[in-house]
Design a protein around this motif. Structure first.
Motif, PDB file in Angstrom:
ATOM      1  N   THR A 130      46.508  26.083  17.074  1.00 19.51           N
ATOM      2  CA  THR A 130      45.448  26.198  16.076  1.00 19.51           C
ATOM      3  C   THR A 130      44.165  25.604  16.627  1.00 19.51           C
ATOM      4  O   THR A 130      44.173  24.866  17.604  1.00 19.51           O
ATOM      5  CB  THR A 130      45.830  25.468  14.767  1.00 19.51           C
ATOM      6  N   ALA A 131      43.057  25.934  16.003  1.00 21.78           N
ATOM      7  CA  ALA A 131      41.762  25.445  16.469  1.00 21.78           C
ATOM      8  C   ALA A 131      41.617  23.938  16.282  1.00 21.78           C
ATOM      9  O   ALA A 131      40.854  23.292  16.987  1.00 21.78           O
ATOM     10  CB  ALA A 131      40.640  26.163  15.737  1.00 21.78           C
ATOM     11  N   SER A 132      42.346  23.345  15.340  1.00 24.61           N
ATOM     12  CA  SER A 132      42.216  21.917  15.082  1.00 24.61           C
ATOM     13  C   SER A 132      43.263  21.081  15.820  1.00 24.61           C
ATOM     14  O   SER A 132      43.383  19.890  15.559  1.00 24.61           O
ATOM     15  CB  SER A 132      42.316  21.652  13.578  1.00 24.61           C
ATOM     16  N   PHE A 133      44.006  21.660  16.746  1.00 18.06           N
ATOM     17  CA  PHE A 133      45.046  20.922  17.468  1.00 18.06           C
ATOM     18  C   PHE A 133      44.443  19.735  18.209  1.00 18.06           C
ATOM     19  O   PHE A 133      43.503  19.871  18.975  1.00 18.06           O
ATOM     20  CB  PHE A 133      45.768  21.823  18.465  1.00 18.06           C
ATOM     21  N   GLY A 134      44.969  18.553  17.956  1.00 20.63           N
ATOM     22  CA  GLY A 134      44.524  17.339  18.625  1.00 20.63           C
ATOM     23  C   GLY A 134      43.289  16.699  18.025  1.00 20.63           C
ATOM     24  O   GLY A 134      42.851  15.659  18.487  1.00 20.63           O
ATOM     25  N   ASN A 135      42.709  17.293  16.991  1.00 18.96           N
ATOM     26  CA  ASN A 135      41.502  16.742  16.365  1.00 18.96           C
ATOM     27  C   ASN A 135      41.864  15.880  15.163  1.00 18.96           C
ATOM     28  O   ASN A 135      42.771  16.202  14.402  1.00 18.96           O
ATOM     29  CB  ASN A 135      40.565  17.856  15.896  1.00 18.96           C
ATOM     30  N   ILE A 136      41.114  14.820  14.978  1.00 18.70           N
ATOM     31  CA  ILE A 136      41.251  13.968  13.795  1.00 18.70           C
ATOM     32  C   ILE A 136      40.228  14.451  12.785  1.00 18.70           C
ATOM     33  O   ILE A 136      39.027  14.466  13.058  1.00 18.70           O
ATOM     34  CB  ILE A 136      41.030  12.491  14.151  1.00 18.70           C
ATOM     35  N   THR A 137      40.685  14.858  11.621  1.00 20.51           N
ATOM     36  CA  THR A 137      39.791  15.474  10.645  1.00 20.51           C
ATOM     37  C   THR A 137      39.621  14.671   9.366  1.00 20.51           C
ATOM     38  O   THR A 137      38.996  15.155   8.427  1.00 20.51           O
ATOM     39  CB  THR A 137      40.302  16.877  10.275  1.00 20.51           C
ATOM     40  N   GLY A 138      40.151  13.459   9.302  1.00 20.68           N
ATOM     41  CA  GLY A 138      40.007  12.720   8.058  1.00 20.68           C
ATOM     42  C   GLY A 138      40.215  11.226   8.226  1.00 20.68           C
ATOM     43  O   GLY A 138      40.706  10.743   9.244  1.00 20.68           O
ATOM     44  N   THR A 139      39.788  10.503   7.205  1.00 14.17           N
ATOM     45  CA  THR A 139      40.007   9.066   7.128  1.00 14.17           C
ATOM     46  C   THR A 139      40.587   8.734   5.771  1.00 14.17           C
ATOM     47  O   THR A 139      40.541   9.537   4.841  1.00 14.17           O
ATOM     48  CB  THR A 139      38.697   8.273   7.298  1.00 14.17           C
ATOM     49  N   SER A 140      41.117   7.532   5.643  1.00 13.21           N
ATOM     50  CA  SER A 140      41.578   7.087   4.338  1.00 13.21           C
ATOM     51  C   SER A 140      40.392   6.532   3.558  1.00 13.21           C
ATOM     52  O   SER A 140      39.328   6.296   4.115  1.00 13.21           O
ATOM     53  CB  SER A 140      42.658   6.018   4.488  1.00 13.21           C
ATOM     54  N   VAL A 141      40.579   6.313   2.288  1.00 12.08           N
ATOM     55  CA  VAL A 141      39.474   5.861   1.436  1.00 12.08           C
ATOM     56  C   VAL A 141      39.578   4.369   1.115  1.00 12.08           C
ATOM     57  O   VAL A 141      39.026   3.919   0.131  1.00 12.08           O
ATOM     58  CB  VAL A 141      39.411   6.680   0.130  1.00 12.08           C
ATOM     59  N   ASP A 142      40.288   3.626   1.950  1.00 12.20           N
ATOM     60  CA  ASP A 142      40.428   2.183   1.712  1.00 12.20           C
ATOM     61  C   ASP A 142      39.202   1.452   2.227  1.00 12.20           C
ATOM     62  O   ASP A 142      39.148   1.020   3.364  1.00 12.20           O
ATOM     63  CB  ASP A 142      41.682   1.642   2.390  1.00 12.20           C
ATOM     64  N   ASN A 143      38.190   1.331   1.392  1.00 12.88           N
ATOM     65  CA  ASN A 143      36.981   0.602   1.758  1.00 12.88           C
ATOM     66  C   ASN A 143      37.172  -0.884   1.506  1.00 12.88           C
ATOM     67  O   ASN A 143      38.170  -1.313   0.937  1.00 12.88           O
ATOM     68  CB  ASN A 143      35.790   1.107   0.943  1.00 12.88           C
ATOM     69  N   ARG A 144      36.185  -1.665   1.902  1.00 13.75           N
ATOM     70  CA  ARG A 144      36.235  -3.102   1.639  1.00 13.75           C
ATOM     71  C   ARG A 144      36.074  -3.331   0.138  1.00 13.75           C
ATOM     72  O   ARG A 144      35.237  -2.715  -0.504  1.00 13.75           O
ATOM     73  CB  ARG A 144      35.113  -3.801   2.389  1.00 13.75           C
ATOM     74  N   TYR A 145      36.883  -4.219  -0.401  1.00 10.04           N
ATOM     75  CA  TYR A 145      36.690  -4.594  -1.799  1.00 10.04           C
ATOM     76  C   TYR A 145      37.073  -6.049  -2.010  1.00 10.04           C
ATOM     77  O   TYR A 145      37.865  -6.609  -1.276  1.00 10.04           O
ATOM     78  CB  TYR A 145      37.408  -3.654  -2.761  1.00 10.04           C
ATOM     79  N   PHE A 146      36.435  -6.612  -3.016  1.00  9.93           N
ATOM     80  CA  PHE A 146      36.598  -8.024  -3.361  1.00  9.93           C
ATOM     81  C   PHE A 146      37.404  -8.114  -4.649  1.00  9.93           C
ATOM     82  O   PHE A 146      37.302  -7.255  -5.517  1.00  9.93           O
ATOM     83  CB  PHE A 146      35.236  -8.677  -3.579  1.00  9.93           C
ATOM     84  N   GLN A 147      38.162  -9.185  -4.766  1.00  9.58           N
ATOM     85  CA  GLN A 147      38.954  -9.402  -5.969  1.00  9.58           C
ATOM     86  C   GLN A 147      38.896 -10.886  -6.312  1.00  9.58           C
ATOM     87  O   GLN A 147      39.110 -11.739  -5.457  1.00  9.58           O
ATOM     88  CB  GLN A 147      40.389  -8.974  -5.698  1.00  9.58           C
ATOM     89  N   PHE A 148      38.583 -11.179  -7.559  1.00  9.21           N
ATOM     90  CA  PHE A 148      38.526 -12.553  -8.046  1.00  9.21           C
ATOM     91  C   PHE A 148      39.539 -12.712  -9.168  1.00  9.21           C
ATOM     92  O   PHE A 148      39.771 -11.780  -9.931  1.00  9.21           O
ATOM     93  CB  PHE A 148      37.123 -12.896  -8.560  1.00  9.21           C
ATOM     94  N   GLY A 149      40.117 -13.878  -9.255  1.00  7.61           N
ATOM     95  CA  GLY A 149      41.107 -14.106 -10.298  1.00  7.61           C
ATOM     96  C   GLY A 149      41.254 -15.567 -10.626  1.00  7.61           C
ATOM     97  O   GLY A 149      40.817 -16.449  -9.891  1.00  7.61           O
ATOM     98  N   GLY A 150      41.872 -15.804 -11.749  1.00 13.54           N
ATOM     99  CA  GLY A 150      42.162 -17.164 -12.191  1.00 13.54           C
ATOM    100  C   GLY A 150      43.587 -17.245 -12.684  1.00 13.54           C
ATOM    101  O   GLY A 150      44.119 -16.267 -13.200  1.00 13.54           O
ATOM    102  N   LYS A 151      44.195 -18.409 -12.494  1.00 12.88           N
ATOM    103  CA  LYS A 151      45.588 -18.582 -12.917  1.00 12.88           C
ATOM    104  C   LYS A 151      45.728 -19.973 -13.503  1.00 12.88           C
ATOM    105  O   LYS A 151      45.243 -20.957 -12.944  1.00 12.88           O
ATOM    106  CB  LYS A 151      46.484 -18.404 -11.702  1.00 12.88           C
ATOM    107  N   LEU A 152      46.396 -20.033 -14.629  1.00 11.34           N
ATOM    108  CA  LEU A 152      46.658 -21.307 -15.295  1.00 11.34           C
ATOM    109  C   LEU A 152      48.125 -21.671 -15.053  1.00 11.34           C
ATOM    110  O   LEU A 152      49.026 -20.905 -15.374  1.00 11.34           O
ATOM    111  CB  LEU A 152      46.390 -21.177 -16.790  1.00 11.34           C
ATOM    112  N   VAL A 153      48.348 -22.808 -14.417  1.00 13.95           N
ATOM    113  CA  VAL A 153      49.701 -23.247 -14.046  1.00 13.95           C
ATOM    114  C   VAL A 153      50.038 -24.505 -14.837  1.00 13.95           C
ATOM    115  O   VAL A 153      49.250 -25.453 -14.858  1.00 13.95           O
ATOM    116  CB  VAL A 153      49.791 -23.544 -12.541  1.00 13.95           C
TER     117      VAL A 153
END
Length: 87
Positions: free
Chosen positions: A63-86
């Motif tokens: 095929t014409a796309s043999f050996g080509n990388i045609t995509g990426t995942s959508v896992d971008n940088r992200y921040f997460q904040f949280g609080g926990k009461l123990v």
């Protein structure tokens, strides 16, 4: 050479994709609010360097796309904040 549409003699895992570079970091801070009670604050960052994760190359020979990388995942940088009461 084997006939068309038959299995050949190639081994498993013959093709390799690009590396995966992912770094995560987290910071925790505990605050004592009583004798048996404490509050924990969390700050977490996933994919700290914000590097793309490329997909595997196309493995369909002829095929014409043999050996080509045609995509990426959508896992971008992200921040997460949280609080926990123990208690």
């Amino acid at each position: 050479m084997p006939a068309q549409y038959t299995y050949g003699a190639a081994g498993r895992n013959l093709l390799h994709g690009p590396h995966l570079f992912d770094s995560d970091i987290s910071v925790f801070k505990n605050f004592r609010t009583g004798e048996k009670l404490r509050f924990q604050f969390r700050a977490e960052v996933f994919n700290l360097s914000n590097s793309p994760e490329f997909g595997n190359p196309s493995a369909v020979f002829g095929t014409a796309s043999f050996g080509n990388i045609t995509g990426t995942s959508v896992d971008n940088r992200y921040f997460q904040f949280g609080g926990k009461l123990v208690w």
